[in-house]
Design a protein around this motif. Structure first.
Motif, PDB file in Angstrom:
ATOM      1  N   TYR A  16       9.873   5.488 -18.171  1.00  0.00           N
ATOM      2  CA  TYR A  16      10.178   4.952 -16.696  1.00  0.00           C
ATOM      3  C   TYR A  16       9.748   5.818 -15.926  1.00  0.00           C
ATOM      4  CZ  TYR A  16      13.270   1.068 -19.140  1.00  0.00           C
ATOM      5  OH  TYR A  16      13.737   0.285 -19.988  1.00  0.00           O
ATOM      6  N   ASP A  17       9.278   5.142 -14.770  1.00  0.00           N
ATOM      7  CA  ASP A  17       9.055   6.088 -13.559  1.00  0.00           C
ATOM      8  C   ASP A  17       8.841   5.076 -12.325  1.00  0.00           C
ATOM      9  OD1 ASP A  17       8.341   8.440 -12.127  1.00  0.00           O
ATOM     10  OD2 ASP A  17       6.504   8.792 -13.417  1.00  0.00           O
ATOM     11  N   ARG A  18       8.723   5.857 -11.251  1.00  0.00           N
ATOM     12  CA  ARG A  18       8.312   5.143  -9.907  1.00  0.00           C
ATOM     13  C   ARG A  18       7.177   4.617  -9.742  1.00  0.00           C
ATOM     14  NH1 ARG A  18      10.574  10.150  -8.657  1.00  0.00           N
ATOM     15  NH2 ARG A  18       8.550  10.859  -7.793  1.00  0.00           N
ATOM     16  N   GLU A  19       7.351   3.377  -9.115  1.00  0.00           N
ATOM     17  CA  GLU A  19       6.210   2.503  -8.664  1.00  0.00           C
ATOM     18  C   GLU A  19       5.323   3.236  -7.866  1.00  0.00           C
ATOM     19  OE1 GLU A  19       7.467  -1.584  -8.014  1.00  0.00           O
ATOM     20  OE2 GLU A  19       7.304  -2.095 -10.152  1.00  0.00           O
ATOM     21  N   PRO A  20       4.175   2.710  -7.279  1.00  0.00           N
ATOM     22  CA  PRO A  20       3.205   3.280  -6.433  1.00  0.00           C
ATOM     23  C   PRO A  20       4.060   3.595  -5.213  1.00  0.00           C
ATOM     24  CG  PRO A  20       2.079   1.773  -7.415  1.00  0.00           C
ATOM     25  CD  PRO A  20       3.412   1.401  -8.044  1.00  0.00           C
ATOM     26  N   LEU A  21       4.918   2.772  -4.561  1.00  0.00           N
ATOM     27  CA  LEU A  21       5.427   2.921  -3.426  1.00  0.00           C
ATOM     28  C   LEU A  21       6.486   4.137  -3.394  1.00  0.00           C
ATOM     29  CD1 LEU A  21       5.832   1.921  -0.520  1.00  0.00           C
ATOM     30  CD2 LEU A  21       7.782   0.391  -1.227  1.00  0.00           C
ATOM     31  N   GLY A  22       6.842   4.494  -4.729  1.00  0.00           N
ATOM     32  CA  GLY A  22       7.822   5.834  -5.022  1.00  0.00           C
ATOM     33  C   GLY A  22       9.067   5.378  -4.665  1.00  0.00           C
ATOM     34  N   THR A  23       9.797   4.062  -4.582  1.00  0.00           N
ATOM     35  CA  THR A  23      10.997   3.758  -4.036  1.00  0.00           C
ATOM     36  C   THR A  23      11.637   2.759  -5.147  1.00  0.00           C
ATOM     37  OG1 THR A  23      10.284   1.999  -2.757  1.00  0.00           O
ATOM     38  CG2 THR A  23      10.553   4.231  -1.679  1.00  0.00           C
ATOM     39  N   CYS A  24      11.027   2.605  -6.228  1.00  0.00           N
ATOM     40  CA  CYS A  24      11.444   1.451  -7.373  1.00  0.00           C
ATOM     41  C   CYS A  24      10.977   2.052  -8.607  1.00  0.00           C
ATOM     42  CB  CYS A  24      10.993   0.373  -7.055  1.00  0.00           C
ATOM     43  SG  CYS A  24      11.529  -0.956  -8.296  1.00  0.00           S
ATOM     44  N   CYS A  25      11.723   2.216  -9.808  1.00  0.00           N
ATOM     45  CA  CYS A  25      11.499   2.424 -11.125  1.00  0.00           C
ATOM     46  C   CYS A  25      11.248   1.293 -11.906  1.00  0.00           C
ATOM     47  CB  CYS A  25      12.416   3.606 -11.329  1.00  0.00           C
ATOM     48  SG  CYS A  25      12.630   5.007 -10.505  1.00  0.00           S
ATOM     49  N   THR A  26      10.181   1.540 -12.636  1.00  0.00           N
ATOM     50  CA  THR A  26       9.908   0.700 -13.772  1.00  0.00           C
ATOM     51  C   THR A  26       9.221   1.172 -14.827  1.00  0.00           C
ATOM     52  OG1 THR A  26       8.846  -1.522 -14.221  1.00  0.00           O
ATOM     53  CG2 THR A  26       7.689  -0.150 -12.818  1.00  0.00           C
ATOM     54  N   SER A  64      -7.839   2.545  -9.727  1.00  0.00           N
ATOM     55  CA  SER A  64      -8.902   1.959  -9.114  1.00  0.00           C
ATOM     56  C   SER A  64      -8.419   0.709  -8.298  1.00  0.00           C
ATOM     57  CB  SER A  64     -10.010   1.233 -10.192  1.00  0.00           C
ATOM     58  OG  SER A  64      -9.354   0.432 -10.961  1.00  0.00           O
ATOM     59  N   ILE A  65      -7.238   0.251  -8.626  1.00  0.00           N
ATOM     60  CA  ILE A  65      -6.599  -0.752  -7.936  1.00  0.00           C
ATOM     61  C   ILE A  65      -5.690   0.172  -6.776  1.00  0.00           C
ATOM     62  CG2 ILE A  65      -4.999  -2.624  -7.685  1.00  0.00           C
ATOM     63  CD1 ILE A  65      -5.433  -3.062 -10.764  1.00  0.00           C
ATOM     64  N   SER A  66      -5.820  -0.211  -5.551  1.00  0.00           N
ATOM     65  CA  SER A  66      -4.859   0.433  -4.330  1.00  0.00           C
ATOM     66  C   SER A  66      -3.527   0.107  -4.510  1.00  0.00           C
ATOM     67  CB  SER A  66      -5.489  -0.265  -3.032  1.00  0.00           C
ATOM     68  OG  SER A  66      -4.955  -1.866  -2.930  1.00  0.00           O
ATOM     69  N   PRO A  67      -2.861   0.985  -4.355  1.00  0.00           N
ATOM     70  CA  PRO A  67      -1.440   1.200  -4.173  1.00  0.00           C
ATOM     71  C   PRO A  67      -0.679   0.014  -3.730  1.00  0.00           C
ATOM     72  CG  PRO A  67      -1.894   3.190  -3.636  1.00  0.00           C
ATOM     73  CD  PRO A  67      -3.286   2.327  -3.598  1.00  0.00           C
ATOM     74  N   LYS A  68      -1.230  -0.468  -2.584  1.00  0.00           N
ATOM     75  CA  LYS A  68      -0.533  -1.584  -1.931  1.00  0.00           C
ATOM     76  C   LYS A  68      -0.927  -3.000  -2.789  1.00  0.00           C
ATOM     77  CE  LYS A  68      -2.872  -0.662   1.842  1.00  0.00           C
ATOM     78  NZ  LYS A  68      -3.530  -0.456   3.076  1.00  0.00           N
ATOM     79  N   LEU A  69      -1.806  -3.115  -3.378  1.00  0.00           N
ATOM     80  CA  LEU A  69      -2.290  -4.468  -4.241  1.00  0.00           C
ATOM     81  C   LEU A  69      -1.374  -4.224  -5.608  1.00  0.00           C
ATOM     82  CD1 LEU A  69      -3.943  -6.867  -4.556  1.00  0.00           C
ATOM     83  CD2 LEU A  69      -5.760  -5.605  -5.547  1.00  0.00           C
ATOM     84  N   GLN A  70      -1.175  -2.995  -6.066  1.00  0.00           N
ATOM     85  CA  GLN A  70      -0.181  -2.922  -7.168  1.00  0.00           C
ATOM     86  C   GLN A  70       1.178  -3.109  -6.904  1.00  0.00           C
ATOM     87  OE1 GLN A  70      -0.631   0.966  -9.219  1.00  0.00           O
ATOM     88  NE2 GLN A  70      -2.437   1.556  -8.124  1.00  0.00           N
ATOM     89  N   MET A  71       1.735  -3.219  -5.621  1.00  0.00           N
ATOM     90  CA  MET A  71       2.891  -3.621  -5.418  1.00  0.00           C
ATOM     91  C   MET A  71       3.095  -5.254  -5.465  1.00  0.00           C
ATOM     92  SD  MET A  71       5.059  -1.201  -5.291  1.00  0.00           S
ATOM     93  CE  MET A  71       6.488  -2.148  -4.489  1.00  0.00           C
ATOM     94  N   VAL A  72       1.898  -5.975  -5.252  1.00  0.00           N
ATOM     95  CA  VAL A  72       1.921  -7.528  -5.186  1.00  0.00           C
ATOM     96  C   VAL A  72       2.893  -8.043  -6.286  1.00  0.00           C
ATOM     97  CG1 VAL A  72       0.811  -9.658  -4.872  1.00  0.00           C
ATOM     98  CG2 VAL A  72       0.125  -7.410  -3.449  1.00  0.00           C
TER      99      VAL A  72
END
Length: 291
Positions: free
Chosen positions: A153-163, A241-249
């Motif tokens: 488990y670690d933080r998602e790209p935004l750094g404010t949620c763990c998965t 290679s996928i932008s952090p914003k797209l990874q949050m979708v």
């Protein structure tokens, strides 16, 4: 970990605010609708049936997803993860366990509905309780494995949620991903699709099926499918290679599933809808008792 006042890499001020706001709306919507469903199950004796026990299990798991989203929304609005590394592990475990319970509960409901409408025997309490027990035991088992070293488990790209940490392209991650995905996504999706397809074939000849046979499978596929595709891509290619914003979708899409499930399984059921109305209307509840 991002310090207070700094922005996560790849995100602007308005983008962080937008993600936090969307998560907050999704969390409050899912939590309120599913909490209302749970309350009505507890107060209305008509809803205490084996088949509705499966719906109650789904509402409990979706409430857990919404609580998880609420923590993520709060952290996003703070622009940092304030709970430390141990809090990240707890948040990841809780979120993953309730997600798996939600997916498997949807499959259990599909099988239960097929059994109820297409066989001569009704779903009994022993079978329903066994299904619910298995769903939650299996979900807790798979969610515990990353804490024991298979997965992480670690933080998602935004750094404010763990998965689940999908940035590690090692054998540990890929072996866990493919095994987990088969038993906790592909198999439940298969059971859901086949159950409702058989219902359509059997009941469609005599009239319209009594439940929505299309939305549950689509919710699983389009609600959790983007997450599955992201994880699959991370296992075979460089996810950076996928932008952090797209990874949050995918995360934002998935957090809307509890609301969709509540509308479909609770508000979409005439009996549950009537039970919710009785909970919200004390005068109607008193008249029903007098009758």
């Amino acid at each position: 970990m991002a310090e207070s006042g700094t922005l996560p890499t790849g995100f602007g001020e308005l983008e962080v605010l937008a993600v936090g706001t969307v998560l907050l709306v999704e969390a409050l919507s899912g939590l309120s609708l599913n909490s209302l469903t749970i309350l009505c199950f507890c107060k209305n004796p008509e809803l205490r049936t084996p088949s509705h026990l499966l719906v109650l299990s789904l509402a409990l798991s979706d409430s857990g997803i919404s609580l998880n989203a609420l923590m993520a929304a709060t952290s996003s609005l703070l622009r940092r993860w304030p709970y430390g590394s141990e809090g990240c592990q707890v948040h990841g475990f809780q979120g993953f366990a309730t997600v798996l319970a939600s997916i498997c509960s949807s499959a259990a409901i599909a099988w239960g509905r097929y059994h109820h409408y297409c066989t001569r025997s009704r779903l009994d309490w022993n079978t329903a309780v066994s299904l619910v027990f298995f769903v939650w035991l299996s979900s807790a088992f798979w969610a515990t494995l990353p804490l024991l070293g298979w997965g992480h488990y670690d933080r998602e790209p935004l750094g404010t949620c763990c998965t689940l940490d999908y940035s590690r392209r090692d054998r540990n991650f890929t072996s866990f991903l493919f095994t987990m995905a088969f038993f906790n996504f592909l198999l439940p999706l298969f059971i859901t699709v086949i159950s409702y397809r058989l219902m359509e074939q059997k009941l469609g000849k005599t009239g319209r099926p009594p439940v929505n046979t299309v939305l549950p499978a689509r919710t699983l596929l389009f609600g959790w499918g983007p997450y599955a595709l992201l994880y699959l891509y991370a296992a075979v290619a460089d996810v950076t290679s996928i932008s952090p914003k797209l990874q949050m979708v995918p995360a934002l899409i998935a957090k809307a599933v509890p609301t969709v499930n509540a509308i479909n399984y609770a508000l979409g059921s005439e009996m549950v809808h009537r039970g919710i109305w009785q909970c919200l209307s004390p005068q109607k509840r008193e008249r029903d008792r007098e009758q």
